[in-house]
Design a protein around this motif. Structure first.
Motif, PDB file in Angstrom:
ATOM      1  N   ASP A   1       0.834  -1.203   0.000  1.00 33.88           N
ATOM      2  CA  ASP A   1       0.000   0.000   0.000  1.00 33.88           C
ATOM      3  C   ASP A   1       0.864   1.247   0.000  1.00 33.88           C
ATOM      4  O   ASP A   1       0.550   2.247  -0.645  1.00 33.88           O
ATOM      5  CB  ASP A   1      -0.910   0.005   1.234  1.00 33.88           C
ATOM      6  N   ILE A   2       1.928   1.195   0.737  1.00 32.27           N
ATOM      7  CA  ILE A   2       2.831   2.351   0.745  1.00 32.27           C
ATOM      8  C   ILE A   2       3.416   2.552  -0.634  1.00 32.27           C
ATOM      9  O   ILE A   2       3.530   3.681  -1.129  1.00 32.27           O
ATOM     10  CB  ILE A   2       3.947   2.129   1.782  1.00 32.27           C
TER      11      ILE A   2
ATOM     12  N   CYS B   1       2.134   1.916  -3.352  1.00 34.35           N
ATOM     13  CA  CYS B   1       1.140   2.464  -4.270  1.00 34.35           C
ATOM     14  C   CYS B   1       1.044   3.977  -4.153  1.00 34.35           C
ATOM     15  O   CYS B   1       0.526   4.637  -5.050  1.00 34.35           O
ATOM     16  CB  CYS B   1      -0.235   1.870  -3.973  1.00 34.35           C
ATOM     17  N   ASN B   2       1.499   4.503  -3.062  1.00 36.68           N
ATOM     18  CA  ASN B   2       1.385   5.936  -2.853  1.00 36.68           C
ATOM     19  C   ASN B   2       2.389   6.636  -3.756  1.00 36.68           C
ATOM     20  O   ASN B   2       3.589   6.442  -3.621  1.00 36.68           O
ATOM     21  CB  ASN B   2       1.681   6.228  -1.383  1.00 36.68           C
ATOM     22  N   PRO B   3       1.920   7.468  -4.669  1.00 33.88           N
ATOM     23  CA  PRO B   3       2.875   8.089  -5.588  1.00 33.88           C
ATOM     24  C   PRO B   3       3.813   9.059  -4.898  1.00 33.88           C
ATOM     25  O   PRO B   3       4.856   9.404  -5.450  1.00 33.88           O
ATOM     26  CB  PRO B   3       1.977   8.826  -6.588  1.00 33.88           C
ATOM     27  N   PHE B   4       3.458   9.481  -3.713  1.00 35.33           N
ATOM     28  CA  PHE B   4       4.326  10.416  -3.019  1.00 35.33           C
ATOM     29  C   PHE B   4       5.456   9.706  -2.289  1.00 35.33           C
ATOM     30  O   PHE B   4       6.286  10.357  -1.669  1.00 35.33           O
ATOM     31  CB  PHE B   4       3.513  11.241  -2.016  1.00 35.33           C
TER      32      PHE B   4
ATOM     33  N   ASN C   1       8.745   7.725  -2.453  1.00 33.36           N
ATOM     34  CA  ASN C   1       9.828   7.329  -3.334  1.00 33.36           C
ATOM     35  C   ASN C   1      10.472   6.077  -2.780  1.00 33.36           C
ATOM     36  O   ASN C   1      10.894   6.066  -1.630  1.00 33.36           O
ATOM     37  CB  ASN C   1      10.883   8.432  -3.413  1.00 33.36           C
TER      38      ASN C   1
ATOM     39  N   HIS D   1       7.225   6.731   6.409  1.00 37.86           N
ATOM     40  CA  HIS D   1       6.634   7.591   7.416  1.00 37.86           C
ATOM     41  C   HIS D   1       5.128   7.446   7.469  1.00 37.86           C
ATOM     42  O   HIS D   1       4.462   8.242   8.087  1.00 37.86           O
ATOM     43  CB  HIS D   1       6.964   9.059   7.102  1.00 37.86           C
ATOM     44  N   SER D   2       4.645   6.446   6.836  1.00 35.34           N
ATOM     45  CA  SER D   2       3.197   6.347   6.706  1.00 35.34           C
ATOM     46  C   SER D   2       2.542   6.088   8.042  1.00 35.34           C
ATOM     47  O   SER D   2       2.970   5.228   8.810  1.00 35.34           O
ATOM     48  CB  SER D   2       2.869   5.214   5.736  1.00 35.34           C
ATOM     49  N   ARG D   3       1.514   6.826   8.280  1.00 37.56           N
ATOM     50  CA  ARG D   3       0.800   6.629   9.536  1.00 37.56           C
ATOM     51  C   ARG D   3       0.040   5.310   9.534  1.00 37.56           C
ATOM     52  O   ARG D   3      -0.092   4.656  10.556  1.00 37.56           O
ATOM     53  CB  ARG D   3      -0.193   7.764   9.758  1.00 37.56           C
ATOM     54  N   ALA D   4      -0.474   4.978   8.380  1.00 35.96           N
ATOM     55  CA  ALA D   4      -1.216   3.714   8.314  1.00 35.96           C
ATOM     56  C   ALA D   4      -0.294   2.550   8.628  1.00 35.96           C
ATOM     57  O   ALA D   4      -0.668   1.613   9.344  1.00 35.96           O
ATOM     58  CB  ALA D   4      -1.833   3.562   6.924  1.00 35.96           C
TER      59      ALA D   4
ATOM     60  N   ASN E   1       0.361   2.491  12.274  1.00 38.15           N
ATOM     61  CA  ASN E   1      -0.761   1.931  13.032  1.00 38.15           C
ATOM     62  C   ASN E   1      -0.776   0.415  12.942  1.00 38.15           C
ATOM     63  O   ASN E   1      -1.033  -0.278  13.928  1.00 38.15           O
ATOM     64  CB  ASN E   1      -2.081   2.486  12.496  1.00 38.15           C
TER      65      ASN E   1
END
Lengths: 770, 139
Positions: free
Chosen positions: B109-110, B112-115, B117, B123-126, B129
């Motif tokens: 999932d991370i 997939c995040n285009p932001f 790199n 640093h994803s909060r998800a 969690n």
């Protein structure tokens, strides 16, 4: 816009007046009508009124915001005292009486005026209150606006000047002072009951340098302050002020996302303040704006924005990457690296909120969740699917794909709401398989457009699949998805073992989606093939030829109803029926093998004419679809019995089997005709049973037709159109089903040939050794 | 109980490492670092031909008296290393596998995040969690 220092009384008075004018309860904008009334009630000459309006900036902005309104009121007071209207006079005039509004409407205000004037004894205390909280708030919020620095400096200035009793201290030029005043009444109203003005003054004077935290909770817990703060900051900047019209369309002229976002945020905040319960709600204007922005990136509203494009777009908002990353995590609901329209709107909304100082939530707010937004659209989507269903253009993959998207969205909220695990699986295959979409569409219409029921497609599908099996002489081929599973019925060459195999495959199809695409059922075909080879040469010849014909026919099938032999006959769409007949006849002329079929064709066309004559033919399908759930096994049996019929005996078995089953269920006799007709190709004796079958079929058809008329009558005129469309879609569905089955059959044939070749090779090989 | 969870990039630098707050967190860092050798050993032992069939879950890398270290490698050579406390009732292998699966899903999932790199710290909060839930849950 110059700052405005208001006394407490003035503050309250103005606030009340603003509420009075705030007919739309936006708490941000005074209705221009009311404001004008008020000004007229002030008994000022018109040019003065115009001047006031111009000075307060309302003409520039086009509406009366709170700041404009307050400034205007102050100017009215100034004018009423006879002083020349100057902007400076706003703050320099001391002891300005409250503006008087004489019109009877404004008795309320005059009453308030009296009230406030009585309370004017404690102006000082509250003025002292003014500096600290806003300063705190500004420090706390740290708004992205460039006014933030200004705010802090102004706050510092105010604090450094120390609490001054006089409310008319010359304020810094920033408007925050009066903004603080704005905030003040709301906070002051809270604080007033807390303490008397006198003692209230003291703690604040002490607390001022220390930024007491007592009022912090009051301010922090207060949602309007950030609204006003940010809103005002936008109003302060003349360039952006032009954007603060009520029309997001004008906002789109802005090139930078940021200013646009800020403008929309202003609108948004205005609206948010009007709905405190849901700060994350997207208003229609905002949504429209988001949609337009979406269109600039992706013209297709049902399409996706790829991650890279979205990244560029949101990077323009100049938020830190970390926050953008978090926003993405929140808004990319299905975690696919692309944004749908709803996800994009949610992301945009979050960006806008963040730019205005809102902290990003940990979880996506409910109002931003795609499912809720989908629910709003689900009605449209449902209508859309319904329209597609009812449209007279069925059986086309592209239009069926678009309903697949809303149906996908429908299944998504339904998935979330009803937690149908089966629906989880389906979005993917639905998207992949047009025929599945058809089936689902069919199912949707069948269940009375109950698209809110995700399980129904599933429930009815397995029975639907054997239904399709029965209707189409499909090849037994359990490919990966359920569609092919459903269509994996035995082909026309089946023998008894294959019948068993076909039932097995049918059971396999019932078992649900099998993502394994690598399962052509090996054992049953092979014995069947050997059987076919061991069978009469005629059959071999016919089998070898017919596949070719079928192949040729099948190739031509998709574009139009192809002139093909037996396969194109039968349960295919009734619309195509005459074409089929013609095609059949054409084919018979081309193929010598089919010469003996001419009588069949004659019978068939007779049969077909009989069928075409009856519109009820189509209703047969409905009947059978309606009854299909109940008769899962029977069609299977009939189908199997059909397919079992290779020899005459089989044909005969088929015929009686067909008759009772068909008569019993009203299932389409169209399915039987093709198969027996095909088999009639194989053996000459079949003419006899064929004649029987035809009579039987006609009898069946008659029975069906007899039973059918009752149905439309019972249903009523309204549903006839629905049923007609259902019919048409079913027809196209069956067409595609037949196509699928034909293709699979061809594949099977090719496999057979390959195996036969291999066997021959093996047979030859030992000879070579010798 | 997962006392420490680490995500190691292909080049063997950490993308994400988090342990339950103890007095000696550095110990876990060292453990994860040394476990990378074991991971590489396991990967290379499989042989080149088995790359496709290599299972992602590596299993117990090595036990010590206090804790056990489990490893998991993705197809892009991103490694997940988990240190669990031995004193905790022995976690079944299935549970460890499910935890790695969750880690892997969150990691994708991370990605997939285009932001994000690839190669950046996570640093994803998800993701945080999720890791927290794993650490707490096993506590």
């Amino acid at each position: 816009m110059e700052g405005l220092t208001l006394s407490e009384a003035e503050q309250r008075y103005y606030c009340d007046l603003f509420s009075y004018c705030d007919t739309e309860s936006t708490k941000k904008v005074a209705s221009s009508g009311r404001v004008l009334e008020l000004f007229r009630a002030a008994q000022l000459p018109n040019d003065v009124v115009m001047q006031i309006m111009e000075l307060c900036g309302a003409t520039r902005l086009g509406y009366f915001g709170r700041s404009q309104f307050y400034i205007a009121l102050k100017l009215v007071a100034v004018a009423q005292t006879g002083l020349p209207l100057r902007v400076e006079s706003l703050n320099t005039v001391k002891d300005l009486p409250l503006p008087r509004f004489v019109v009877s409407k404004n008795e309320q205000e005059s009453r308030h005026t009296a009230l406030y004037s009585s309370d004017a004894d404690n102006p000082a205390s509250y003025s002292g209150v003014i500096p600290p909280p806003p300063g705190r708030i500004q420090v706390k919020k740290g708004s992205v606006s460039h006014d933030a620095v200004q705010q802090r400096t102004s706050a510092d200035q105010q604090e450094s000047t120390s609490p001054v009793v006089s409310p008319q201290q010359s304020p810094p030029t920033s408007p925050h002072t009066w903004r603080k005043h704005n905030r003040h009444p709301s906070g002051g109203n809270n604080e007033r009951p807390l303490a008397g003005p006198g003692p209230f003054w003291a703690p604040f004077s002490e607390a001022q340098p220390g930024s007491s935290t007592t009022s912090d909770p009051i301010w922090s817990g207060h949602s309007p302050p950030p609204h006003q703060e940010n809103w005002v900051s936008f109003a302060d900047t003349p360039p952006t002020s032009a954007l603060l019209t009520m029309h997001p369309a004008s906002v789109q002229d802005q090139t930078t996302v940021r200013t646009v976002a800020s403008a929309t945020t202003a609108n948004e905040i205005r609206r948010q303040s009007s709905s405190y319960d849901d700060p994350w709600k997207i208003t229609d204007e905002q949504r429209q704006y988001y949609v337009n922005q979406f269109k600039t990136i992706q013209p297709d509203l049902n399409g996706f924005i790829p991650g890279s494009a979205a990244k560029e777009f949101f990077t323009k908002s100049k938020l830190p990457i970390l926050e953008l990353s978090h926003i993405w995590e929140l808004s990319d609901f299905d975690k696919d690296g692309a944004l749908t329209l709803d996800e994009f709107c949610a992301a945009f909304h979050l960006v806008v909120a963040r730019k205005n100082g809102y902290d990003l939530p940990e979880k996506l707010p409910e109002s931003l969740m795609p499912k809720l937004i989908d629910l709003e659209d689900s009605a449209e989507a449902g209508e859309q699917t319904g329209e597609v269903g009812y449209a007279s253009s069925p059986a086309e993959a592209p239009p069926s794909k678009s309903p697949s998207m809303p149906s996908l969205n429908q299944t998504w909220p339904e998935l979330n709401q009803s937690s149908e695990d089966t629906a989880i699986v389906h979005p993917v295959p639905i998207r992949m398989t047009p025929s599945k979409i058809h089936m689902q569409e069919m199912e949707l219409k069948r269940t009375g457009s109950d698209h809110a029921n995700p399980t129904s497609p599933l429930l009815v599908k397995p029975p639907d699949l054997p239904e399709e099996n029965k209707m189409s002489s499909s090849v037994k081929f359990t490919a990966g998805n359920t569609v092919t599973d459903g269509y994996s019925s035995s082909d026309s060459y089946t023998s008894d073992p294959e019948q068993i195999g076909s039932t097995v495959t049918r059971q396999r199809s019932h078992s649900g989606t099998s993502p394994d695409n690598t399962a052509p059922p090996p054992p049953p075909p092979r014995p069947h093939q050997s059987h076919s080879r061991s069978s009469s040469l005629d059959m071999n010849r016919s089998f070898s030829v017919t596949p070719g014909q079928q192949q040729a026919g099948v190739v031509a099938y998709p574009p139009a109803v192809p002139p093909r032999p037996q396969p194109s006959q039968g349960p295919g769409p009734h619309v195509h029926r005459p074409v089929d007949a013609e095609g059949l006849i054409a084919h018979t002329s081309t193929s010598p093998q089919q010469i003996p079929e001419q009588p069949n064709f004659a019978d068939f066309s007779q049969f077909e004419a009989f069928a075409v004559s009856g519109v009820n033919k189509e209703e047969e399908d409905e009947i059978e679809t309606h009854s299909e759930v109940l008769q899962v096994e029977k069609p299977s049996d009939s189908a199997s019995s059909l397919r079992v019929a290779k020899a005459d005996g089989r044909v005969e078995d088929k015929a009686p089997a067909n008759v009772p089953t068909n008569a019993g269920k009203g299932t389409t006799p169209l399915a039987p005709p093709p198969k027996p007709i095909r088999r009639r190709l194989k053996s000459e004796d079949e003419l006899r049973p064929e004649a029987e079958e035809h009579t039987q079929k006609t009898g069946v058809i008659a029975a069906v037709l007899a039973s059918q008329p009752s149905i439309p009558r019972s249903v009523g005129k309204d549903k006839k159109a629905i049923q007609a469309s259902i019919r048409r879609n079913k027809e196209t569905n069956t067409v595609l089903a037949r196509l699928n089955s034909e293709l699979q059959q061809q594949l099977k044939d090719v496999l057979e040939e390959r195996i036969s070749l291999e066997v021959q090779l093996e047979q030859l090989r030992p000879f070579s050794h010798l | 109980m997962a006392v420490c969870i680490a995500v190691i990039a292909k080049e063997n630098y950490p993308l994400y490492i988090r342990s339950i707050p103890t007095e000696n967190e550095l110990k876990f860092h060292y453990t994860v670092h040394t476990s990378l050798d074991v991971v590489d050993e396991k990967i290379s032992a499989m042989g080149k031909a088995l790359v496709d069939q290599r299972e992602l879950y590596l299993g117990l890398l090595y036990p010590t008296e206090d804790y056990k270290v489990y490893g998991y490698v993705t197809n892009s050579k991103v490694k997940f290393v988990m240190v669990v406390d031995s004193s905790n009732t022995a976690l079944r292998d299935n549970e460890i596998r499910s935890m790695f699966r969750k880690l892997h899903n969150s990691y994708t999932d991370i990605m997939c995040n285009p932001f994000y790199n690839p190669g950046d710290r996570i640093h994803s909060r998800a993701f945080d969690n999720m890791v927290t839930s794993m650490m707490m849950q096993v506590c």
